[in-house]
Write a protein that holds these residues in place. Structure first.
Motif, PDB file in Angstrom:
ATOM      1  N   ALA A 145       0.811  -1.224   0.000  1.00 27.12           N
ATOM      2  CA  ALA A 145       0.000   0.000   0.000  1.00 27.12           C
ATOM      3  C   ALA A 145       0.841   1.269   0.000  1.00 27.12           C
ATOM      4  O   ALA A 145       0.412   2.300  -0.534  1.00 27.12           O
ATOM      5  N   LEU A 146       2.030   1.213   0.579  1.00 28.64           N
ATOM      6  CA  LEU A 146       2.853   2.420   0.736  1.00 28.64           C
ATOM      7  C   LEU A 146       3.494   2.904  -0.566  1.00 28.64           C
ATOM      8  O   LEU A 146       3.957   4.041  -0.631  1.00 28.64           O
ATOM      9  N   ARG A 147       3.544   2.042  -1.579  1.00 29.23           N
ATOM     10  CA  ARG A 147       4.178   2.409  -2.858  1.00 29.23           C
ATOM     11  C   ARG A 147       5.605   2.925  -2.616  1.00 29.23           C
ATOM     12  O   ARG A 147       5.988   4.002  -3.065  1.00 29.23           O
ATOM     13  N   LEU A 148       6.385   2.131  -1.917  1.00 29.20           N
ATOM     14  CA  LEU A 148       7.699   2.577  -1.466  1.00 29.20           C
ATOM     15  C   LEU A 148       8.870   2.144  -2.340  1.00 29.20           C
ATOM     16  O   LEU A 148      10.017   2.477  -2.058  1.00 29.20           O
ATOM     17  N   THR A 149       8.602   1.417  -3.420  1.00 24.24           N
ATOM     18  CA  THR A 149       9.706   0.963  -4.269  1.00 24.24           C
ATOM     19  C   THR A 149      10.176   2.073  -5.214  1.00 24.24           C
ATOM     20  O   THR A 149       9.425   3.014  -5.513  1.00 24.24           O
ATOM     21  N   ALA A 150      11.387   1.936  -5.689  1.00 27.63           N
ATOM     22  CA  ALA A 150      11.934   2.923  -6.630  1.00 27.63           C
ATOM     23  C   ALA A 150      11.080   3.009  -7.889  1.00 27.63           C
ATOM     24  O   ALA A 150      10.853   4.100  -8.432  1.00 27.63           O
TER      25      ALA A 150
END
Length: 319
Positions: free
Chosen positions: A246-251
């Motif tokens: 959910a956080l969309r934390l990837t590069a």
């Protein structure tokens, strides 16, 4: 080599290949070349498959890998004439933050970054890369110095987040982070950032108000850790996998969202399996980013940086 949880099948195959070679070293007439080569090929194929499409949670695990190159490794390899500068001229020196004057390709720069440490003693001394207020105030002092002398600033981000302890809060942790973020947006010299591992919370944002932000392919950058997010939203830290999604934390996600500007490819299996190649790639990208900003006036640097951050999220709102 330290293996991550999802790499256990790979560890078994590579372990068997090493066992065969160890047996052959003890028995001169024993030939295990074909068997070991077959296991090596199987391991290489499995490594390729494992890293072909990592989930966000697995990327978090890779970003936190203890064997990834840390800030100190990048400074020692990429920069010459590094002169460390210590203290915030107010309270103390924070060993979680490294900073000082150096040369990149023989050009003067100010380099600042989080350092996690490489063994138990250094990790404790560096507080696992979690800075206290004096660390951010040291960074502000160094950015001021760079601005005064017209020296570009490079920041290397690798932190779970700012230290949340009582003493840090008493000494103004939130205010120090806010002022460091503000200073990034105010300086009139080129400022470039690379997220080399974890980019956690305000502790990372404090160094990332930059003209250009790059991330290593398997690094992560988010407002909160997946475990922290899961604890708040679901009251269950074990839901960290759902939180990471959910956080969309990837590069890759952050590049699509316009939060970062570029992605630096890592060797197969992550920076921990090809430390020298990963460091060299970061060095090339830093030189490229600085060259693109060279010659830009002070006024334009500040104005463009402001526009860049004000524009973030506008694509999503329009959609």
């Amino acid at each position: 080599m330290t293996y991550l949880e999802f790499e256990k099948p790979l560890a078994e195959i590579e372990g068997k290949a090493e066992e065969l070679r160890a047996m052959a070293r003890k028995s001169e007439g024993m030939d295990v070349g074909k068997e070991a080569a077959a296991l090596d090929k199987k391991a290489a194929d499995m490594l390729r498959d494992l890293y072909k499409d990592l989930t966000p949670w697995r990327k978090c695990q890779v970003a936190r890998h203890a064997d990834r190159p840390h800030c100190k490794d990048y400074i020692e390899t990429l920069f010459t004439e590094f002169t460390p500068l210590a203290g915030d001229r107010n309270f103390a020196d924070d060993h979680a933050i490294m900073g000082g004057l150096a040369r990149l390709d023989d050009k003067p720069v100010m380099v600042i970054g989080h350092e996690k440490g490489h063994d138990t003693a250094s990790r404790i001394a560096r507080n696992f890369g979690m800075a206290r207020p004096e660390g951010y105030r040291k960074a502000i002092r160094l950015m001021d110095m760079a601005d005064r002398f017209g020296i570009p600033v490079i920041t290397l981000i690798d932190t779970p987040g700012a230290y949340p302890g009582k003493g840090a809060e008493e000494r103004g942790q939130a205010e120090a982070i806010a002022r460091s973020t503000e200073k990034c947006l105010q300086i009139g010299v080129p400022l470039v950032t690379v997220v080399i591992g974890e980019g956690g919370s305000g502790g990372a944002v404090a160094f990332a108000g930059s003209d250009q932000i790059a991330m290593l392919e398997h690094s992560v950058y988010s407002v909160i850790s997946p475990e922290g997010c899961a604890s708040i939203l679901w009251k269950d830290a074990e839901k960290m996998r759902e939180a990471a999604e959910a956080l969309r934390l990837t590069a890759q996600d952050l590049k699509k969202l316009g939060v970062i500007d570029r992605i630096i490819k890592e060797p197969l299996g992550g920076a921990q399996r090809g430390r020298e190649a990963a460091i060299a790639s970061v060095g090339s990208e830093l030189a490229l980013m600085l060259s693109e900003l060279e010659g830009t006036s002070r006024k334009d640097l500040i104005a463009n940086r402001r526009k860049k951050f004000l524009a973030m999220g506008s694509k999503g709102l329009a959609a």
